[in-house]
Write a protein that holds these residues in place. Structure first.
Motif, mmCIF file in Angstrom:
data_model
loop_
_atom_site.group_PDB
_atom_site.id
_atom_site.type_symbol
_atom_site.label_atom_id
_atom_site.label_comp_id
_atom_site.label_asym_id
_atom_site.label_seq_id
_atom_site.Cartn_x
_atom_site.Cartn_y
_atom_site.Cartn_z
ATOM 1 N N TYR A 124 35.186 29.706 61.491
ATOM 2 C CA TYR A 124 34.012 29.782 62.233
ATOM 3 C C TYR A 124 34.016 29.337 63.847
ATOM 4 C CZ TYR A 124 31.796 31.290 57.642
ATOM 5 O OH TYR A 124 31.570 32.028 56.653
ATOM 6 N N PHE A 125 34.909 28.520 63.902
ATOM 7 C CA PHE A 125 34.725 27.710 65.230
ATOM 8 C C PHE A 125 36.202 27.899 66.012
ATOM 9 C CE2 PHE A 125 31.260 25.633 63.121
ATOM 10 C CZ PHE A 125 30.201 25.738 64.183
ATOM 11 N N GLU A 126 37.296 28.229 65.436
ATOM 12 C CA GLU A 126 38.639 28.577 66.071
ATOM 13 C C GLU A 126 38.442 29.357 67.314
ATOM 14 O OE1 GLU A 126 42.743 30.441 65.077
ATOM 15 O OE2 GLU A 126 41.678 29.415 63.492
ATOM 16 N N GLY A 127 37.659 30.305 67.272
ATOM 17 C CA GLY A 127 37.769 31.301 68.572
ATOM 18 C C GLY A 127 36.918 30.448 69.862
ATOM 19 N N TRP A 128 36.084 29.862 69.559
ATOM 20 C CA TRP A 128 35.115 29.282 70.353
ATOM 21 C C TRP A 128 35.605 28.058 70.873
ATOM 22 C CZ3 TRP A 128 32.478 24.333 70.467
ATOM 23 C CH2 TRP A 128 31.480 24.333 71.374
ATOM 24 N N LEU A 129 36.528 27.228 69.999
ATOM 25 C CA LEU A 129 37.225 25.956 70.929
ATOM 26 C C LEU A 129 38.293 26.573 71.588
ATOM 27 C CD1 LEU A 129 37.210 23.586 67.719
ATOM 28 C CD2 LEU A 129 35.790 23.418 69.714
ATOM 29 N N ARG A 130 39.051 27.677 71.300
ATOM 30 C CA ARG A 130 40.230 28.210 71.940
ATOM 31 C C ARG A 130 39.616 28.723 73.311
ATOM 32 N NH1 ARG A 130 42.092 31.647 68.448
ATOM 33 N NH2 ARG A 130 43.880 30.541 67.703
ATOM 34 N N ARG A 131 38.591 29.182 73.544
ATOM 35 C CA ARG A 131 38.049 29.633 74.696
ATOM 36 C C ARG A 131 37.539 28.356 75.482
ATOM 37 N NH1 ARG A 131 35.682 33.466 71.544
ATOM 38 N NH2 ARG A 131 33.619 32.266 71.122
ATOM 39 N N ARG A 132 37.199 27.132 74.870
ATOM 40 C CA ARG A 132 36.915 26.107 75.564
ATOM 41 C C ARG A 132 38.123 25.454 76.180
ATOM 42 N NH1 ARG A 132 31.950 23.315 75.177
ATOM 43 N NH2 ARG A 132 30.206 24.885 74.822
ATOM 44 N N LEU A 133 39.269 25.418 75.231
ATOM 45 C CA LEU A 133 40.650 24.840 75.905
ATOM 46 C C LEU A 133 40.979 25.555 76.934
ATOM 47 C CD1 LEU A 133 42.587 24.522 72.460
ATOM 48 C CD2 LEU A 133 41.664 22.643 73.888
ATOM 49 N N ALA A 134 40.755 26.931 77.283
ATOM 50 C CA ALA A 134 40.924 27.473 78.651
ATOM 51 C C ALA A 134 39.958 27.488 79.518
ATOM 52 C CB ALA A 134 41.183 29.218 78.343
ATOM 53 N N SER A 135 38.943 26.645 79.499
ATOM 54 C CA SER A 135 37.891 26.521 80.465
ATOM 55 C C SER A 135 38.394 25.894 81.803
ATOM 56 C CB SER A 135 36.660 25.668 79.844
ATOM 57 O OG SER A 135 35.795 25.472 80.840
ATOM 58 N N ARG A 136 37.716 26.261 82.838
ATOM 59 C CA ARG A 136 38.070 25.682 84.116
ATOM 60 C C ARG A 136 37.515 24.170 84.333
ATOM 61 N NH1 ARG A 136 36.059 29.716 88.410
ATOM 62 N NH2 ARG A 136 34.437 29.901 86.669
ATOM 63 N N HIS A 137 36.383 23.816 83.186
ATOM 64 C CA HIS A 137 35.886 22.580 83.244
ATOM 65 C C HIS A 137 36.476 21.621 82.351
ATOM 66 C CE1 HIS A 137 32.556 24.803 85.347
ATOM 67 N NE2 HIS A 137 32.568 25.615 84.559
ATOM 68 N N TRP A 138 36.876 20.440 82.969
ATOM 69 C CA TRP A 138 37.527 19.422 82.397
ATOM 70 C C TRP A 138 36.828 18.966 80.971
ATOM 71 C CZ3 TRP A 138 35.857 14.318 81.338
ATOM 72 C CH2 TRP A 138 36.848 13.370 81.043
ATOM 73 N N GLY A 139 35.469 18.501 81.306
ATOM 74 C CA GLY A 139 34.634 18.193 80.062
ATOM 75 C C GLY A 139 34.713 19.077 78.888
ATOM 76 N N GLU A 140 34.697 20.540 79.238
ATOM 77 C CA GLU A 140 34.522 21.430 77.913
ATOM 78 C C GLU A 140 36.032 21.087 77.354
ATOM 79 O OE1 GLU A 140 33.589 25.150 79.444
ATOM 80 O OE2 GLU A 140 31.497 24.660 79.457
ATOM 81 N N ARG A 141 37.150 21.200 78.013
ATOM 82 C CA ARG A 141 38.430 21.064 77.538
ATOM 83 C C ARG A 141 38.568 19.853 76.495
ATOM 84 N NH1 ARG A 141 40.038 22.429 82.715
ATOM 85 N NH2 ARG A 141 41.028 20.318 83.044
ATOM 86 N N MET A 142 38.075 18.620 77.158
ATOM 87 C CA MET A 142 38.335 17.263 76.498
ATOM 88 C C MET A 142 37.513 17.367 75.166
ATOM 89 S SD MET A 142 40.137 15.369 77.786
ATOM 90 C CE MET A 142 39.885 13.621 76.830
ATOM 91 N N ASN A 143 36.024 17.828 75.230
ATOM 92 C CA ASN A 143 35.128 18.048 74.139
ATOM 93 C C ASN A 143 36.034 18.949 72.912
ATOM 94 O OD1 ASN A 143 33.160 16.426 74.960
ATOM 95 N ND2 ASN A 143 32.040 18.072 75.922
ATOM 96 N N ALA A 144 36.649 19.972 73.314
ATOM 97 C CA ALA A 144 37.391 20.809 72.550
ATOM 98 C C ALA A 144 38.641 19.943 71.930
ATOM 99 C CB ALA A 144 37.953 22.111 73.094
ATOM 100 N N LEU A 145 39.219 19.246 72.595
ATOM 101 C CA LEU A 145 40.353 18.396 71.965
ATOM 102 C C LEU A 145 39.871 17.167 71.096
ATOM 103 C CD1 LEU A 145 42.360 17.808 75.255
ATOM 104 C CD2 LEU A 145 43.073 19.167 73.405
ATOM 105 N N PHE A 146 38.624 16.791 71.408
ATOM 106 C CA PHE A 146 38.083 15.645 70.449
ATOM 107 C C PHE A 146 37.647 16.418 69.194
ATOM 108 C CE2 PHE A 146 37.611 12.808 74.179
ATOM 109 C CZ PHE A 146 38.205 11.557 73.645
ATOM 110 N N PHE A 147 37.242 17.622 69.191
ATOM 111 C CA PHE A 147 36.653 18.255 67.915
ATOM 112 C C PHE A 147 37.953 18.493 67.313
ATOM 113 C CE2 PHE A 147 32.517 19.460 70.127
ATOM 114 C CZ PHE A 147 31.786 18.679 69.334
ATOM 115 N N ILE A 148 38.875 19.308 67.950
ATOM 116 C CA ILE A 148 40.145 19.679 67.228
ATOM 117 C C ILE A 148 40.745 18.591 66.487
ATOM 118 C CG2 ILE A 148 42.434 20.508 67.626
ATOM 119 C CD1 ILE A 148 41.250 22.122 70.044
#
Length: 341
Positions: free
Chosen positions: A99-123
């Motif tokens: 349910y969250f793989e696609g959403w986190l994949r998009r976050r990893l490609a975000s231009r915003h550092w905070g969104e990418r880091m949050n995605a890494l912590f969740f992963i």
């Protein structure tokens, strides 16, 4: 004229500050409302999600809005830390990947550092190995910051991902000794052995951290550590002696004598500590000599080591009464009276 300019400038600055303050207040109110909705969503979803993860419910709860979706992901992250057992952890991971793989994949490609880091912590917390290729893509990209690189390499180590060995040998950004220690601390024995075989290729910070980790894990790597004692670099020798002391690896008296007579006090200190761990009576003369060392730290370590060795108390008694050096007599008396200080 000058007065009019000053008044105009004052009004301009006052207006600007007022506008900034108003903007911050509006933003704060919005964030407060957002957090309130998140908390309410988490409370509403907590029990249904828990029942699903424990296998009491067939259908998982599904959020009605983006904020509830975020609340569900945060709850899942909380439960991943709280709930133990392979079965429930596998259920958490499967739910996250579905349910969250696609959403986190998009976050990893975000231009915003905070969104990418949050995605890494969740992963990392949810052990979502299905996203390894996306994480590696971020690592190789130009936008990856030093903080992201450290987090990514830590995730690779936790997930037992083999390419991490090459990445720590030639990291994208220069890593600190602490960062290397964190990464190595999460590596499996299999990966750590691969890194150890390529020790010479590591940057100095990585070499120091690897030796420290061997000592921290108390792995029996005596031959590897003894090879490091021949290094021309002082810090490598000091770390190797320290690691050997941590794991209680014995060292021949002749070799210990060499390090105990080093011109560098740090090396003499760690050699004295290792001698205390070896607990061999033949080391008494070597440590007795260090009671007169010009470094207080070395004298204290030598006295502590003598106190652990068979016959060491007798040697300390003799030093307290007969040693020519005043510092040696004082240090021996301190330990005979109950220890250091």
């Amino acid at each position: 004229m000058a007065l009019k300019v000053a008044v105009s400038l004052t009004f301009f600055l006052f207006g600007t500050l007022t506008a900034v303050f108003a903007y911050l207040m509006v933003r704060k109110r919005r964030e407060n409302r957002r957090q309130a909705v998140l908390r309410a969503g988490k409370e509403q979803l907590r029990l249904p999600l828990l029942r699903y993860l424990l296998g009491d419910e067939e259908q998982p709860p599904w959020p009605a809005s983006l904020l509830e979706r975020e609340a569900l992901l945060e709850l899942l992250d909380d439960f991943a830390a709280l709930l133990k057992g392979e079965q429930v952890q596998a259920r958490i991971r499967a739910f996250a990947e579905e349910y969250f793989e696609g959403w986190l994949r998009r976050r990893l490609a975000s231009r915003h550092w905070g969104e990418r880091m949050n995605a890494l912590f969740f992963i990392e917390d949810l052990q979502m190995k299905a996203l390894l290729a996306d994480i590696e893509r971020l690592y190789r990209s130009r936008i990856a910051t030093k903080g992201e690189v450290v987090k990514i390499l830590t995730i690779f180590a936790k997930f037992d991902y083999r390419p991490v060995v090459v990445y720590v040998l030639q990291p994208k950004h220069e890593l600190t000794e602490f960062a290397y220690r964190v990464i190595f601390g999460h590596m499996s024995e299999r990966l750590l052995q691969q890194v150890k075989r390529r020790f010479a290729e590591l940057p100095p910070a990585g070499q120091y951290a690897l030796i420290d980790i061997i000592g921290i894990r108390r792995r029996q790597e005596q031959s590897f550590l003894q090879e490091r004692l021949a290094s021309e670099e002082l810090e490598i020798r000091v770390r190797a002696l320290k690691a050997m002391a941590e794991i209680g690896a014995p060292l021949h008296a002749r070799q210990l004598a060499h390090h105990l007579s080093s011109p560098h006090w740090q090396e003499r200190l760690m050699a004295a500590r290792l001698a205390g761990r070896c607990r061999e009576e033949r080391l008494l003369p070597l440590l007795y000599e260090r009671l007169s060392d010009r470094s207080f730290a070395v004298r204290a370590e030598a006295a502590a080591a003598l106190a652990r060795l068979p016959g060491g108390r007798i040697a300390l008694n003799r030093a307290a009464q007969q040693a020519d050096d005043r510092y040696a007599r004082d240090m021996a008396r301190q330990w005979l009276e109950g220890g250091e200080g």
